[in-house]
Write a protein that holds these residues in place. Structure first.
Motif, PDB file in Angstrom:
ATOM      1  N   ILE A 119       3.918   1.978  -4.135  1.00 22.02           N
ATOM      2  CA  ILE A 119       3.176   1.065  -5.003  1.00 22.02           C
ATOM      3  C   ILE A 119       1.719   1.090  -4.572  1.00 22.02           C
ATOM      4  O   ILE A 119       1.398   0.868  -3.405  1.00 22.02           O
ATOM      5  N   MET A 120       0.852   1.381  -5.524  1.00 24.05           N
ATOM      6  CA  MET A 120      -0.582   1.444  -5.248  1.00 24.05           C
ATOM      7  C   MET A 120      -1.171   0.049  -5.420  1.00 24.05           C
ATOM      8  O   MET A 120      -1.253  -0.446  -6.536  1.00 24.05           O
ATOM      9  N   ALA A 121      -1.545  -0.560  -4.315  1.00 21.21           N
ATOM     10  CA  ALA A 121      -1.999  -1.949  -4.422  1.00 21.21           C
ATOM     11  C   ALA A 121      -3.307  -2.174  -3.692  1.00 21.21           C
ATOM     12  O   ALA A 121      -3.525  -3.192  -3.050  1.00 21.21           O
ATOM     13  N   GLY A 122      -4.230  -1.211  -3.817  1.00 21.38           N
ATOM     14  CA  GLY A 122      -5.472  -1.321  -3.070  1.00 21.38           C
ATOM     15  C   GLY A 122      -6.713  -1.546  -3.905  1.00 21.38           C
ATOM     16  O   GLY A 122      -7.808  -1.624  -3.381  1.00 21.38           O
ATOM     17  N   GLY A 123      -6.558  -1.663  -5.230  1.00 22.73           N
ATOM     18  CA  GLY A 123      -7.725  -1.832  -6.104  1.00 22.73           C
ATOM     19  C   GLY A 123      -8.237  -3.266  -6.100  1.00 22.73           C
ATOM     20  O   GLY A 123      -7.606  -4.168  -5.564  1.00 22.73           O
ATOM     21  N   VAL A 124      -9.415  -3.453  -6.730  1.00 18.11           N
ATOM     22  CA  VAL A 124     -10.049  -4.764  -6.692  1.00 18.11           C
ATOM     23  C   VAL A 124      -9.967  -5.523  -8.020  1.00 18.11           C
ATOM     24  O   VAL A 124      -9.939  -6.751  -8.054  1.00 18.11           O
ATOM     25  N   GLY A 125      -9.894  -4.813  -9.139  1.00 17.06           N
ATOM     26  CA  GLY A 125      -9.748  -5.480 -10.436  1.00 17.06           C
ATOM     27  C   GLY A 125     -10.929  -6.355 -10.811  1.00 17.06           C
ATOM     28  O   GLY A 125     -10.775  -7.518 -11.181  1.00 17.06           O
ATOM     29  N   SER A 126     -12.142  -5.778 -10.742  1.00 17.20           N
ATOM     30  CA  SER A 126     -13.341  -6.613 -10.894  1.00 17.20           C
ATOM     31  C   SER A 126     -13.621  -7.078 -12.320  1.00 17.20           C
ATOM     32  O   SER A 126     -14.464  -7.937 -12.533  1.00 17.20           O
ATOM     33  N   ARG A 127     -12.892  -6.540 -13.301  1.00 20.94           N
ATOM     34  CA  ARG A 127     -13.103  -7.029 -14.662  1.00 20.94           C
ATOM     35  C   ARG A 127     -12.414  -8.371 -14.902  1.00 20.94           C
ATOM     36  O   ARG A 127     -12.505  -8.957 -15.965  1.00 20.94           O
ATOM     37  N   PHE A 128     -11.671  -8.844 -13.886  1.00 25.10           N
ATOM     38  CA  PHE A 128     -11.005 -10.142 -14.012  1.00 25.10           C
ATOM     39  C   PHE A 128     -11.644 -11.217 -13.159  1.00 25.10           C
ATOM     40  O   PHE A 128     -11.056 -12.256 -12.886  1.00 25.10           O
TER      41      PHE A 128
ATOM     42  N   LEU B  69      -1.028  10.244   1.787  1.00 22.68           N
ATOM     43  CA  LEU B  69      -0.542   9.563   2.987  1.00 22.68           C
ATOM     44  C   LEU B  69       0.884   9.035   2.774  1.00 22.68           C
ATOM     45  O   LEU B  69       1.772   9.249   3.606  1.00 22.68           O
ATOM     46  N   GLY B  70       1.093   8.377   1.647  1.00 20.61           N
ATOM     47  CA  GLY B  70       2.427   7.840   1.342  1.00 20.61           C
ATOM     48  C   GLY B  70       3.463   8.955   1.299  1.00 20.61           C
ATOM     49  O   GLY B  70       4.558   8.838   1.860  1.00 20.61           O
ATOM     50  N   ALA B  71       3.112  10.065   0.660  1.00 19.02           N
ATOM     51  CA  ALA B  71       4.047  11.185   0.522  1.00 19.02           C
ATOM     52  C   ALA B  71       4.392  11.769   1.893  1.00 19.02           C
ATOM     53  O   ALA B  71       5.553  12.078   2.176  1.00 19.02           O
ATOM     54  N   LEU B  72       3.387  11.907   2.763  1.00 14.47           N
ATOM     55  CA  LEU B  72       3.632  12.481   4.093  1.00 14.47           C
ATOM     56  C   LEU B  72       4.570  11.597   4.909  1.00 14.47           C
ATOM     57  O   LEU B  72       5.470  12.078   5.594  1.00 14.47           O
ATOM     58  N   LYS B  73       4.350  10.289   4.827  1.00  6.14           N
ATOM     59  CA  LYS B  73       5.207   9.368   5.581  1.00  6.14           C
ATOM     60  C   LYS B  73       6.636   9.405   5.055  1.00  6.14           C
ATOM     61  O   LYS B  73       7.602   9.410   5.816  1.00  6.14           O
ATOM     62  N   ILE B  74       6.764   9.423   3.733  1.00  8.42           N
ATOM     63  CA  ILE B  74       8.102   9.425   3.134  1.00  8.42           C
ATOM     64  C   ILE B  74       8.805  10.759   3.428  1.00  8.42           C
ATOM     65  O   ILE B  74       9.981  10.789   3.786  1.00  8.42           O
ATOM     66  N   TYR B  75       8.066  11.846   3.323  1.00 10.41           N
ATOM     67  CA  TYR B  75       8.644  13.169   3.603  1.00 10.41           C
ATOM     68  C   TYR B  75       9.134  13.247   5.048  1.00 10.41           C
ATOM     69  O   TYR B  75      10.187  13.813   5.338  1.00 10.41           O
ATOM     70  N   ASN B  76       8.346  12.636   5.939  1.00 10.39           N
ATOM     71  CA  ASN B  76       8.727  12.609   7.352  1.00 10.39           C
ATOM     72  C   ASN B  76      10.055  11.858   7.567  1.00 10.39           C
ATOM     73  O   ASN B  76      10.861  12.225   8.416  1.00 10.39           O
ATOM     74  N   LYS B  77      10.285  10.841   6.782  1.00  5.91           N
ATOM     75  CA  LYS B  77      11.536  10.077   6.872  1.00  5.91           C
ATOM     76  C   LYS B  77      12.687  10.838   6.231  1.00  5.91           C
ATOM     77  O   LYS B  77      13.806  10.837   6.721  1.00  5.91           O
ATOM     78  N   ASN B  78      12.374  11.425   5.047  1.00 11.84           N
ATOM     79  CA  ASN B  78      13.429  12.070   4.282  1.00 11.84           C
ATOM     80  C   ASN B  78      12.858  13.243   3.479  1.00 11.84           C
ATOM     81  O   ASN B  78      12.253  13.049   2.435  1.00 11.84           O
ATOM     82  N   PRO B  79      13.067  14.465   3.957  1.00  7.90           N
ATOM     83  CA  PRO B  79      12.472  15.637   3.305  1.00  7.90           C
ATOM     84  C   PRO B  79      12.974  15.852   1.879  1.00  7.90           C
ATOM     85  O   PRO B  79      12.363  16.610   1.134  1.00  7.90           O
ATOM     86  N   ASP B  80      14.053  15.195   1.505  1.00  6.52           N
ATOM     87  CA  ASP B  80      14.559  15.357   0.137  1.00  6.52           C
ATOM     88  C   ASP B  80      14.133  14.220  -0.779  1.00  6.52           C
ATOM     89  O   ASP B  80      14.641  14.090  -1.900  1.00  6.52           O
ATOM     90  N   ALA B  81      13.203  13.393  -0.301  1.00 10.08           N
ATOM     91  CA  ALA B  81      12.847  12.198  -1.073  1.00 10.08           C
ATOM     92  C   ALA B  81      12.268  12.532  -2.442  1.00 10.08           C
ATOM     93  O   ALA B  81      11.429  13.415  -2.581  1.00 10.08           O
ATOM     94  N   LEU B  82      12.743  11.799  -3.454  1.00  8.69           N
ATOM     95  CA  LEU B  82      12.127  11.836  -4.778  1.00  8.69           C
ATOM     96  C   LEU B  82      11.334  10.546  -4.898  1.00  8.69           C
ATOM     97  O   LEU B  82      11.839   9.467  -4.584  1.00  8.69           O
ATOM     98  N   THR B  83      10.089  10.664  -5.356  1.00 10.52           N
ATOM     99  CA  THR B  83       9.194   9.518  -5.261  1.00 10.52           C
ATOM    100  C   THR B  83       8.591   9.112  -6.587  1.00 10.52           C
ATOM    101  O   THR B  83       8.099   9.952  -7.351  1.00 10.52           O
ATOM    102  N   LEU B  84       8.627   7.817  -6.837  1.00 14.06           N
ATOM    103  CA  LEU B  84       7.906   7.251  -7.975  1.00 14.06           C
ATOM    104  C   LEU B  84       6.604   6.681  -7.433  1.00 14.06           C
ATOM    105  O   LEU B  84       6.604   6.012  -6.404  1.00 14.06           O
ATOM    106  N   VAL B  85       5.499   6.954  -8.114  1.00 10.32           N
ATOM    107  CA  VAL B  85       4.218   6.341  -7.743  1.00 10.32           C
ATOM    108  C   VAL B  85       3.832   5.390  -8.866  1.00 10.32           C
ATOM    109  O   VAL B  85       3.759   5.803 -10.027  1.00 10.32           O
ATOM    110  N   ALA B  86       3.630   4.132  -8.514  1.00 10.60           N
ATOM    111  CA  ALA B  86       3.352   3.155  -9.570  1.00 10.60           C
ATOM    112  C   ALA B  86       2.177   2.254  -9.216  1.00 10.60           C
ATOM    113  O   ALA B  86       2.032   1.843  -8.067  1.00 10.60           O
ATOM    114  N   PRO B  87       1.348   1.944 -10.200  1.00 13.18           N
ATOM    115  CA  PRO B  87       0.295   0.948 -10.000  1.00 13.18           C
ATOM    116  C   PRO B  87       0.928  -0.428  -9.826  1.00 13.18           C
ATOM    117  O   PRO B  87       2.078  -0.641 -10.231  1.00 13.18           O
TER     118      PRO B  87
END
Ligand code: GDD
Ligand code: MG
Length: 351
Positions: free
Chosen positions: A6-15, A93-111
């Protein structure tokens, strides 16, 4: 083997003033539904993906907020970024960490800050995408039927006559000019990129290696440190070296094996106050209230957001955005909502 970032690092300045760097859009209940957008996102994904496999990539200053909002989340699931460098470094970074845990990981990336009406349909689509990347390595994104030439989105060209539900992307254009966006809309064979991606951790890493070798090179040196005590220190020293670029410009525009699933659920990235209003009920005069009570005469089509159910009395005011936060009250005509970002900056300079 299902994982999520989950990508949760933005600022959302239009709000602004509801959303600000100290408390950005994804961590507030912007729709007034009793849950923040981040909480809704986390819960939605947990229905398909084991919740212990959901990683939250965020700026280090939001870590405590995340723990408060999802109390059962474990420390290892929160990945603090020392600096904002946009989505590409964060996804790598997220992919590398997940791959390190489980090389067969299938990953969803979501805002973390989008609105999706039909969760069932969303989850079915994600399942279809997971099956698709399990069968064949590719980069899948979800496509939305475009309705106007929005220049803040990615545009995906694909063959509409193709029968398979997962369609090969002919061209991916991130944030086109207004002129181009208009042409794409007219052409009819384009979708908006929803910014929701599905791929195997291994394959996205391969794509970084190929299309962003410099960035990959920086992170490669941390190989032995992922998911260990040394990780944080490595990130503090190296994260800032990664270029500030989004996944859309960095990978999606360049890669060959990009596919799209055109979706049929209602989606909004809640990019503006007006788009928030379109997802909420309004009174018979078209006024939308978020955590507020209204007393009005000759007032229509306003958006009014307060906190604590404050009573707002209005006479003779239409098509305005009225947003109150602890320290700021903002009153701006809807026609100028694109300027809120700038307004925020000038206010911050002055006070
Ligand atoms: N962890 C982390 N770190 N997250 C970030 C960072 C960062 O440095 N920067 C942004 N994000 C998060 C945001 O909070 C948001 O949830 C998501 O990543 C996407 O970033 P945006 O900044 O909102 O991207 P955008 O709206 O300009 O464009 C993207 O989304 C559009 C759809 O809403 C692109 O993918 C477009 O192609 C797409 O059409
Ligand atoms: Mg966005």
């Amino acid at each position: 083997n299902y994982y999520a970032i989950i990508m949760a690092g933005g600022v959302g300045s239009r709000f602004w003033p509801s959303s600000k760097a100290s408390n950005p859009k994804q961590f507030i209940d912007i729709l007034g539904v009793g849950e923040t957008l981040f909480q809704t996102t986390f819960n939605r994904l947990s229905r398909l993906i084991p919740s212990e496999n959901i990683y939250v990539l965020t700026n280090k200053k939001y870590v405590d907020m995340i723990k408060e909002q999802v109390p059962h989340i474990k420390d290892y699931q929160i990945v603090p970024e020392p600096e904002m460098r946009n989505t590409a470094p964060s996804i790598l970074l997220g992919a590398l960490k997940i791959y390190n845990k489980n090389p067969d990981a299938l990953t969803l990336v979501a805002p973390s800050d989008h609105w999706i009406k039909d969760e069932e349909a969303f989850l079915e689509t994600v399942q279809l995408a997971f099956d698709g990347v399990e069968k064949e390595d590719r980069l899948i994104t979800l496509g939305i039927e475009p309705t106007y030439p929005n220049t803040g989105y990615g545009y995906i060209k694909y063959d509409k006559s193709e029968e398979s539900q997962i369609k090969k992307v002919e061209e991916f254009t991130e944030k086109p000019s207004l002129k181009k966006a208009g042409k794409f809309l007219e052409a009819g064979n384009y979708a908006w990129n929803a910014g929701i991606f599905i791929w195997s951790a291994r394959f996205i890493i391969e794509n970084f290696k190929k299309y962003m070798p410099e960035m990959y090179g920086i992170f490669e040196k941390g190989e032995k440190l992922w998911n260990t005590n040394g990780e944080n220190d490595f990130l503090e020293k190296n994260y800032h070296r990664a270029s500030n670029i989004s996944i859309d410009y960095g990978i999606m525009e360049k890669a060959d094996s990009v596919y799209v699933i055109p979706v049929d659920f209602k989606w909004s990235d809640l990019g503006t106050w007006s788009s928030v209003q379109s997802e909420l009920p309004s009174d018979d005069k078209g006024n939308t209230l978020i955590n507020a009570r209204l007393h009005s005469k000759d007032a229509s089509d306003n958006i009014i957001s307060s906190y604590n159910q404050k009573i707002v009395a209005i006479r003779g005011l239409s098509d305005y955005i009225i947003v109150e936060d602890k320290d700021v009250l903002m009153i701006v005509p809807k026609s100028e909502e694109q300027e809120i970002k700038e307004l925020r900056e000038s206010v911050m300079k002055e006070f």
